[in-house]
Motif scaffolding. Structure first.
Motif, PDB file in Angstrom:
ATOM      1  N   LYS A 475       0.916  -1.259  -0.050  1.00 20.09           N
ATOM      2  CA  LYS A 475       0.154  -0.112   0.040  1.00 20.09           C
ATOM      3  C   LYS A 475       0.810   1.309  -0.131  1.00 20.09           C
ATOM      4  O   LYS A 475       0.310   2.413  -0.125  1.00 20.09           O
ATOM      5  N   PHE A 476       2.110   1.172  -0.101  1.00 17.07           N
ATOM      6  CA  PHE A 476       3.020   2.170  -0.051  1.00 17.07           C
ATOM      7  C   PHE A 476       2.719   3.283  -0.864  1.00 17.07           C
ATOM      8  O   PHE A 476       2.507   4.658  -0.755  1.00 17.07           O
ATOM      9  N   TYR A 495       0.473   6.131   7.771  1.00 23.26           N
ATOM     10  CA  TYR A 495       0.716   4.807   7.024  1.00 23.26           C
ATOM     11  C   TYR A 495       2.031   4.227   7.708  1.00 23.26           C
ATOM     12  O   TYR A 495       2.141   3.228   7.874  1.00 23.26           O
ATOM     13  N   LEU A 496       2.800   5.140   7.709  1.00 25.77           N
ATOM     14  CA  LEU A 496       4.153   4.577   8.289  1.00 25.77           C
ATOM     15  C   LEU A 496       4.060   3.953   9.596  1.00 25.77           C
ATOM     16  O   LEU A 496       4.836   2.884  10.027  1.00 25.77           O
ATOM     17  N   GLU A 532      13.119  -0.652   3.626  1.00 27.78           N
ATOM     18  CA  GLU A 532      13.253   0.416   2.663  1.00 27.78           C
ATOM     19  C   GLU A 532      12.072   1.325   2.451  1.00 27.78           C
ATOM     20  O   GLU A 532      12.453   2.465   2.352  1.00 27.78           O
ATOM     21  N   ILE A 533      11.070   0.850   2.823  1.00 26.78           N
ATOM     22  CA  ILE A 533       9.711   1.634   2.793  1.00 26.78           C
ATOM     23  C   ILE A 533      10.040   2.557   3.739  1.00 26.78           C
ATOM     24  O   ILE A 533       9.577   3.824   3.571  1.00 26.78           O
ATOM     25  N   LEU A 534      10.099   2.137   4.708  1.00 21.78           N
ATOM     26  CA  LEU A 534      10.289   3.029   5.950  1.00 21.78           C
ATOM     27  C   LEU A 534      11.114   4.275   6.081  1.00 21.78           C
ATOM     28  O   LEU A 534      10.985   5.422   6.172  1.00 21.78           O
ATOM     29  N   ARG A 535      12.370   3.879   5.499  1.00 17.68           N
ATOM     30  CA  ARG A 535      13.579   5.038   5.084  1.00 17.68           C
ATOM     31  C   ARG A 535      12.902   6.017   3.989  1.00 17.68           C
ATOM     32  O   ARG A 535      12.930   7.147   4.089  1.00 17.68           O
ATOM     33  N   LYS A 536      12.235   5.400   2.933  1.00 12.54           N
ATOM     34  CA  LYS A 536      11.670   6.185   1.763  1.00 12.54           C
ATOM     35  C   LYS A 536      10.810   7.218   2.112  1.00 12.54           C
ATOM     36  O   LYS A 536      10.402   8.245   2.040  1.00 12.54           O
ATOM     37  N   GLY A 537       9.801   6.338   3.006  1.00 13.11           N
ATOM     38  CA  GLY A 537       8.612   7.403   3.786  1.00 13.11           C
ATOM     39  C   GLY A 537       8.994   8.483   4.665  1.00 13.11           C
ATOM     40  O   GLY A 537       8.509   9.401   4.207  1.00 13.11           O
ATOM     41  N   LEU A 538       9.936   7.838   5.459  1.00 17.77           N
ATOM     42  CA  LEU A 538      10.470   9.275   5.981  1.00 17.77           C
ATOM     43  C   LEU A 538      11.279  10.343   5.531  1.00 17.77           C
ATOM     44  O   LEU A 538      11.162  11.618   5.888  1.00 17.77           O
ATOM     45  N   GLU A 539      12.067   9.815   4.630  1.00 21.17           N
ATOM     46  CA  GLU A 539      12.577  10.745   3.640  1.00 21.17           C
ATOM     47  C   GLU A 539      11.618  11.734   3.163  1.00 21.17           C
ATOM     48  O   GLU A 539      11.770  13.057   3.188  1.00 21.17           O
TER      49      GLU A 539
END
Ligand code: ARG
Length: 549
Positions: A475-476, A495-496, A532-539
């Motif tokens: 769902k990202f 979401y994160l 990876e998704i967490l990193r991208k989302g936080l970025e």
């Protein structure tokens, strides 16, 4: 899941609106993972028995689907399907984020503080929400122009120039800082209140500046440069970067033209010496576009600004991020802009609620108008103290956590709501906070360090914990798109946070390193993609992700 099923409905029955269609978790796991009961609701509209509708839809679903009872669609998420989607997502450089903005230009007008003043905590929201939207739109492929609409023109500069000349020491004038500018403004404004003569001189300095007097113009320019330098020190800490700093002054020469056009089109009328646009018919009152003293105002400047942005960038959209007290201003000027013929550009105001500090309204009178710089330093100091207790003296890490905590405290809330900044909540390690998410990321990194390199391959998607986490990871892309659509970075933050919670239930219930090799690697791949998704989302939220905490 909703999207996939809606798509199947659309394919089966083109031309109908199926946005209401919902997928629910299965009531009985023996029948599958999910169910959709909406075929029953559609019998009337589509003039077909529900079972026939359900059959047609099920046949078009890319996942295993069976029709049961009067027309329920039971959906089973087959591990092979999930694994395939996860591999696609993991292999995509954008982690599945659809490049919907390709070839489209968007101007985002945010932060926009007034020059010659230090930024205070009231400036956090526009800067942080605007900064996140900036990153989110870029991630979606939009060509973003981040424009800082500085308040760099107006009567305050007469007061400032006079104050600079008379209220500062030679040394202060030489080593001019924003703090000194603020100080001489306060002194000069106070004198202007007491003495008519002083007030007149301030006015004369202003007129000289407006007429292009070289000395005053040079001083003004210096005040602006120093202000921008100081703002950029804050922006560096907050991880925001502007493409342009076109302040109100930039549009000054264009204002007479805008007013002339309003008159030409018969949109403006004289009223008590001022020139106004009457918007009462739309329930928006009256907007002044030229004051009775001949001066222009905020509305005129924003109108000239739209004209200039359309000419220079031809954007499909301009997004303004300001507090919600400016709602009337934006409604008025959007309406006038459309009357002026700017109909192709979508004008969007993203209003945010006020922020209080530790339960108290922020106001000069309360004496709690905390400088942004001080708030950020305090955040770093508190994080450094916590790290020191654990024997960690990494200053840079304290900054990453401290700034992240301040930003997340804002971004985790719907912009439209008023929020309270509270240290315990912002820094809590066990709640919905920046540090919590950063820790979750650091823990995946340390897991990866322990596990070593894992070759690409299948993901673990057999158990309910794995399935749930896998579906959430898929769902990202839609979380990013939804955040942009609603102009709410909080959608992504939420979401994160949910993703971290699902990860943590998965991790607590599924041994990873101790599993036999094939399962261990498959689970590690799931952990890796989560990271990876967490990193991208936080970025995208502008929050750094240190790999060790
Ligand atoms: N300088 C304004 C303020 O401090 C915000 C400007 C927002 N942008 C705009 N185009 N009006 O309230």
């Amino acid at each position: 899941m909703n999207g996939i099923v809606q798509q199947a409905f659309e394919q089966a029955f083109p031309g109908e609106d199926f946005s209401f269609v919902r997928v629910l978790p299965a009531t009985d796991p023996r029948f599958g993972d999910f169910q959709c009961n909406d075929a029953l609701k559609l019998a009337k509209t589509l003039k077909l028995p529900p079972r026939a509708i359900a059959e047609k839809v099920a046949a078009r679903l890319p996942v295993k689907a069976e029709v049961a009872g009067p027309g329920f669609i039971n959906i089973t998420i087959e591990p092979a399907w999930l694994d395939g989607r996860l591999r696609e997502l993991g292999a995509d450089a954008n982690l599945g984020i659809v490049q919907q903005g390709r070839g489209k230009k968007v101007v985002i007008d945010y932060s926009s503080p007034n020059a010659a003043k230090q930024m205070h905590i009231g400036h956090i929201r526009s800067t942080v929400i605007g900064g996140a939207l900036d990153r989110i739109f870029r991630a979606l492929g939009y060509d973003v122009v981040a424009d800082n609409h500085l308040g760099d023109w107006g009567t305050q500069f007469g007061i400032l120039i006079k104050g600079y000349r008379e209220c500062l020491s030679a040394d202060e004038r030489e080593h001019l800082t924003v703090a000194n500018l603020e100080k001489c403004y306060v002194l000069s404004a106070a004198k202007a209140k007491e003495s008519e003569e002083w007030k007149d001189e301030c006015r004369r300095e202003l007129v000289k500046l407006q007429q292009g007097d070289r000395e005053n113009l040079a001083l003004w320019k210096r005040f602006i440069d120093i202000s921008i330098g100081e703002f950029e020190r804050m922006y560096d800490k907050l991880g925001v970067k502007f493409d342009t700093y076109r302040g109100e002054s930039y549009y000054n020469p264009m204002m007479p033209g805008v007013v002339a056009k309003l008159q030409e089109l018969g949109l403006a009328e004289e009223s008590e010496g001022a020139l106004i646009v009457n918007l009462e018919g739309e329930g928006l009152g009256v907007a002044i576009v030229r004051k009775s003293d001949g001066g222009y105002n905020y509305t005129t400047s924003d109108l000239a600004c739209v004209e200039s942005r359309v000419r220079d960038y031809n954007p499909e959209r301009i997004i303004y991020v300001t507090d919600d007290r400016q709602q009337l201003h934006f409604r008025q000027f959007f309406s006038i802009a459309r009357k002026l013929g700017f109909k192709d550009v979508q004008l969007v105001h993203v209003p945010f609620g006020l922020m209080s500090y530790q339960g108290k309204a922020i106001s000069t009178r309360e004496g709690n108008l905390i400088k942004l710089d001080d708030l950020l330093s305090e955040a770093v100091r508190r994080c450094a103290a916590t790290l020191a207790e654990r024997g960690n003296a990494d200053e840079r890490l304290a900054e990453q956590i401290g700034y992240g905590a301040v930003k997340y405290a804002d971004l985790s809330h719907d912009p439209a709501t008023a929020i309270d900044f509270n240290w315990d909540k912002a820094l809590a390690l066990d709640g919905n906070s920046g540090p919590y998410l950063q820790y979750a990321y650091a823990r995946v990194c340390s897991l990866k360090d322990k596990a070593g390199e894992v070759a690409p391959g299948a993901f673990a998607v057999a158990t309910p914990f794995e399935k749930q986490l896998a579906l959430q990871l898929l769902k990202f892309p839609s979380a990013v798109a939804r955040a942009a659509e609603a102009y709410k970075p909080s959608v992504l933050a939420e979401y994160l946070y949910q993703t971290c919670q699902l990860y943590s239930s998965f991790y607590q219930n599924s041994p990873v390193l101790k599993s036999e090799p094939e399962l261990r690697d498959a689970r590690l791949r799931l952990c890796g993609l989560f990271g990876e998704i967490l990193r991208k989302g936080l970025e995208l939220l502008g929050i750094e992700t240190p790999s060790r905490i």
